[in-house]
Design a protein around this motif. Structure first.
Motif, PDB file in Angstrom:
ATOM      1  N   PRO A   1     126.143  47.603 101.039  1.00  0.00           N
ATOM      2  CA  PRO A   1     125.956  48.278  99.747  1.00  0.00           C
ATOM      3  C   PRO A   1     125.895  49.788  99.906  1.00  0.00           C
ATOM      4  CG  PRO A   1     123.930  47.198 100.459  1.00  0.00           C
ATOM      5  CD  PRO A   1     125.001  46.727 101.382  1.00  0.00           C
ATOM      6  N   GLU A   2     126.337  50.498  98.882  1.00  0.00           N
ATOM      7  CA  GLU A   2     126.317  51.963  98.918  1.00  0.00           C
ATOM      8  C   GLU A   2     124.878  52.452  98.943  1.00  0.00           C
ATOM      9  OE1 GLU A   2     127.999  55.839  96.411  1.00  0.00           O
ATOM     10  OE2 GLU A   2     128.312  53.793  95.650  1.00  0.00           O
ATOM     11  N   THR A   3     124.631  53.429  99.801  1.00  0.00           N
ATOM     12  CA  THR A   3     123.281  53.983  99.922  1.00  0.00           C
ATOM     13  C   THR A   3     123.294  55.483  99.661  1.00  0.00           C
ATOM     14  OG1 THR A   3     123.532  54.330 102.315  1.00  0.00           O
ATOM     15  CG2 THR A   3     122.566  52.236 101.598  1.00  0.00           C
ATOM     16  N   VAL A   4     122.121  56.010  99.400  1.00  0.00           N
ATOM     17  CA  VAL A   4     121.920  57.453  99.221  1.00  0.00           C
ATOM     18  C   VAL A   4     120.937  57.906 100.287  1.00  0.00           C
ATOM     19  CG1 VAL A   4     120.989  59.244  97.707  1.00  0.00           C
ATOM     20  CG2 VAL A   4     122.388  57.389  96.753  1.00  0.00           C
TER      21      VAL A   4
ATOM     22  N   GLU B   1     117.805  56.063 104.181  1.00  0.00           N
ATOM     23  CA  GLU B   1     118.877  55.691 103.263  1.00  0.00           C
ATOM     24  C   GLU B   1     118.425  54.511 102.416  1.00  0.00           C
ATOM     25  OE1 GLU B   1     122.774  55.203 104.834  1.00  0.00           O
ATOM     26  OE2 GLU B   1     122.591  56.871 106.242  1.00  0.00           O
TER      27      GLU B   1
ATOM     28  N   ARG C   1     118.282  50.974 104.212  1.00  0.00           N
ATOM     29  CA  ARG C   1     119.045  50.684 105.432  1.00  0.00           C
ATOM     30  C   ARG C   1     118.449  51.501 106.553  1.00  0.00           C
ATOM     31  NH1 ARG C   1     125.230  51.598 104.998  1.00  0.00           N
ATOM     32  NH2 ARG C   1     124.646  53.793 105.179  1.00  0.00           N
TER      33      ARG C   1
ATOM     34  N   MET D   1     119.461  51.953  98.896  1.00  0.00           N
ATOM     35  CA  MET D   1     120.574  51.495  98.060  1.00  0.00           C
ATOM     36  C   MET D   1     120.654  52.303  96.766  1.00  0.00           C
ATOM     37  SD  MET D   1     120.326  47.332  98.498  1.00  0.00           S
ATOM     38  CE  MET D   1     121.406  47.113  97.074  1.00  0.00           C
ATOM     39  N   LYS D   2     121.870  52.670  96.409  1.00  0.00           N
ATOM     40  CA  LYS D   2     122.086  53.452  95.192  1.00  0.00           C
ATOM     41  C   LYS D   2     121.716  52.647  93.947  1.00  0.00           C
ATOM     42  CE  LYS D   2     125.569  56.196  92.757  1.00  0.00           C
ATOM     43  NZ  LYS D   2     126.936  56.784  92.829  1.00  0.00           N
TER      44      LYS D   2
ATOM     45  N   ASP E   1     131.124  46.871 105.992  1.00  0.00           N
ATOM     46  CA  ASP E   1     130.681  47.608 104.811  1.00  0.00           C
ATOM     47  C   ASP E   1     129.519  46.886 104.142  1.00  0.00           C
ATOM     48  OD1 ASP E   1     132.590  49.521 105.199  1.00  0.00           O
ATOM     49  OD2 ASP E   1     134.061  48.583 103.873  1.00  0.00           O
TER      50      ASP E   1
END
Length: 279
Positions: free
Chosen positions: A31-34, A70, A264, A72-73, A29
């Motif tokens: 970092p959260e991405t958009v 993508e 990413r 990072m959020k 896992d």
């Protein structure tokens, strides 16, 4: 000024190879991405533009994310960056900071090192966004940096002063104190704190464009020792600068803070490796 960046890329090859060797295995896992796809923005090309020796605004046109990416959020936090320091991949930042707040005081070199370390530890390929990618991701938070068409070949300082005055008038007071993720809200793409009080490095080099209206001759000079940083306004900074107030190259207000938000890379294998190393 290119030598340090080439050296950094060469030094990060081992981290990229780790990602490549791990290949197509599901990465840990990260970092959260958009995911940004089918998005567009009105974009003005960065850099200096000279026509017949006089400064003018760069061209402006709509650009689209023809290739999804993508990002990072939120920005990299101090705690995440300090993990890179503890792991031997990053140089410690100056001063202290709450682990949950954005990492600030990061140079372009620091951002590159962090991207290499994160790539090596997660198995995915992370990199800085290009200026175009950042603008598309920012959407309505992206600010056009051309406030005036004032241009006087005999006195180019008139345009610089007009630009500074317009920028200062349109810039509300910025408290440079780092704020928690989400303090500046989300944009229409779901990204947090775009154009907040932390400017973000991009991979885009500074370019000076020259054109001659009589002959039609045009030339470009690229300087990758200076990179574009994006936030409430665009700034051009040397790659080693951590304190933007000490090294802003743009005419106007310097950034409040310098931080990191990474893309990413969706491509894998050799294409991803080449992209990471900038080949």
């Amino acid at each position: 000024m290119r030598m340090p960046v080439r050296f950094i890329a060469a030094g990060f090859a081992s981290a990229a190879l780790v990602s490549f060797i791990q290949g197509f295995a599901p990465p840990p896992d990260g970092p959260e991405t958009v995911r940004i796809a089918h998005a567009s923005v009105a974009y003005r090309e960065p850099g200096d533009f000279l026509r017949d020796g006089a400064p003018v605004n760069g061209p402006r046109r709509e650009i689209r994310a023809d290739t999804p990416f993508e990002i990072m959020k939120r920005q990299v936090t101090r705690g995440e960056y300090d993990s890179c320091v503890a792991g031997g991949g990053c140089r410690a930042l100056d001063g202290g900071g709450d682990a949950d707040l954005p990492a600030v005081g990061a140079s372009f070199v620091d951002a590159m090192r962090y991207a290499a370390w994160l790539s090596g530890t997660t198995g995915a390929l992370y990199r800085l966004p290009t200026d175009r990618e950042w603008a598309i991701a920012a959407g309505t938070r992206f600010r056009d940096d051309a406030y005036t068409e004032v241009s006087d070949p005999k006195n180019p300082s008139k345009r610089w002063l007009a630009l500074y005055d317009a920028e200062a008038a349109g810039e509300e007071a910025v408290d440079p104190t780092p704020r928690p993720a989400g303090a500046f809200g989300a944009n229409e793409r779901g990204l947090l704190d775009m154009a907040g009080n932390v400017w973000e490095w991009t991979s885009t080099c500074f370019v000076r464009h020259r054109t001659d209206s009589l002959t039609g001759a045009a030339s470009e000079h690229e300087n990758c020792g200076i990179r574009v940083a994006e936030g409430r306004h665009r700034a051009y900074l040397p790659t080693f600068i951590r304190d933007p107030k000490a090294g802003a190259c743009s005419v106007g207000l310097p950034p409040a803070n310098l931080g990191i938000r990474l893309v990413r890379e969706e491509r894998s294998g050799l294409d991803g490796l080449r992209n990471f190393l900038g080949f």
